[in-house]
Design an enzyme around this catalytic site. Structure first.
Site, PDB file in Angstrom:
ATOM      1  CE1 TYR A   1      -4.187  -1.675   0.401  1.00 22.19           C
ATOM      2  CE2 TYR A   1      -2.843  -3.207   1.669  1.00 22.19           C
ATOM      3  CZ  TYR A   1      -4.018  -2.909   0.990  1.00 22.19           C
ATOM      4  OH  TYR A   1      -4.998  -3.844   0.898  1.00 22.19           O
ATOM      5  CB  CYS A   2      -0.227   4.762  -0.233  1.00 22.10           C
ATOM      6  SG  CYS A   2       0.326   6.378   0.313  1.00 22.10           S
ATOM      7  N   PRO A   3       2.821   4.222   1.215  1.00 23.48           N
ATOM      8  CG  PRO A   3       4.781   5.166   2.146  1.00 23.48           C
ATOM      9  CD  PRO A   3       3.590   4.272   2.475  1.00 23.48           C
TER      10      PRO A   3
END
Lengths: 160, 77
Positions: free
Chosen positions: B13-15
């Site tokens: 997932y982000c980042p």
């Protein structure tokens, strides 16, 4: 590209969730080519305290404070639903399940990416935190003027 | 779309997809195309934004069964 854009973040909170938000933004900013500085102050200093060993502060009150408020990336608590550690443990587990780096890993990663980790000199003084209270990734102990001068040139400045 | 290298970001997932892309770009030569494979929907808007900020070229993306393939070209060293 021309001169690097700057981004500054004040990390005031020592909560696990808020520190996570700060590091996500810092590492993303660095990935976007920005020069990122993180300024840790007050409870935020807990995020960058070393995990092992004792904090060598002087005076009874400061010693007491640093025992009760030991800090270190592995001791941070959630701002909500800590539930005597159960909630925080569950959150860490859920983060691991989706391959989210821990705060510890985020600190190493941010440092490797060139994010500057700065500790606030005033709060270090008030709380009795000598330089060896912090992890080796911390670049320096600075005052408000240094931080504001960085922020003056920054396009993005956050307070977390 | 043809790419010189592929970066597997499935399950991240982000980042992390953006962080890994930025790291990978350091190894690429100017003009080379990187394919980033991700199942994080955020990448659809994050990668074009990263390209705007860094000056690299966003070539497009393909989505199939929740698997998003994004193509980015290294526009400068």
């Amino acid at each position: 590209m021309a001169e690097k854009e700057k981004m500054t973040i004040v990390v005031f909170s020592g909560d696990l969730d808020k520190a996570l938000a700060a590091f996500i933004l810092a590492t993303t900013g660095a990935s976007m080519g920005m020069e990122v500085s993180m300024f840790f102050t007050f409870w935020g200093l807990n995020v960058i305290k070393k995990n092992k060993g004792s904090i060598e502060s002087k005076g009874l009150m400061r010693k007491m404070l640093n025992v009760m408020n030991r800090g270190g990336s592995k001791r941070l608590k959630l701002s909500k639903f800590h539930m005597l550690g159960l909630g925080t443990w569950m959150m860490k587990r859920m983060m691991k399940e989706v391959n989210m780096p821990s705060i510890d890993e985020f600190i190493t990663m941010a440092h490797e990416m060139g994010v500057k980790l700065l500790a606030c000199s005033t709060t270090c003084g008030v709380m009795g935190l000598p330089e060896n209270s912090f992890r080796p990734e911390v670049d320096s102990i600075v005052g408000a003027a240094y931080f504001l001068n960085e922020s003056r040139e920054a396009k993005i400045s956050l307070f977390i | 779309m043809k790419a010189d290298q592929t970066l597997d970001c499935m399950g991240l997932y982000c980042p992390m997809p953006i962080v890994k892309t930025a790291q990978k770009f350091k190894e690429l030569k100017k003009g080379e195309v990187l394919e980033v494979v991700s199942d994080d929907k955020g990448i659809k808007l994050d990668m074009p934004a990263w390209c705007t900020a860094t000056g690299h070229e966003f070539l497009g993306m393909e989505e199939k069964n929740g698997e998003i393939r994004v193509y980015v070209k290294k526009a400068h060293s």
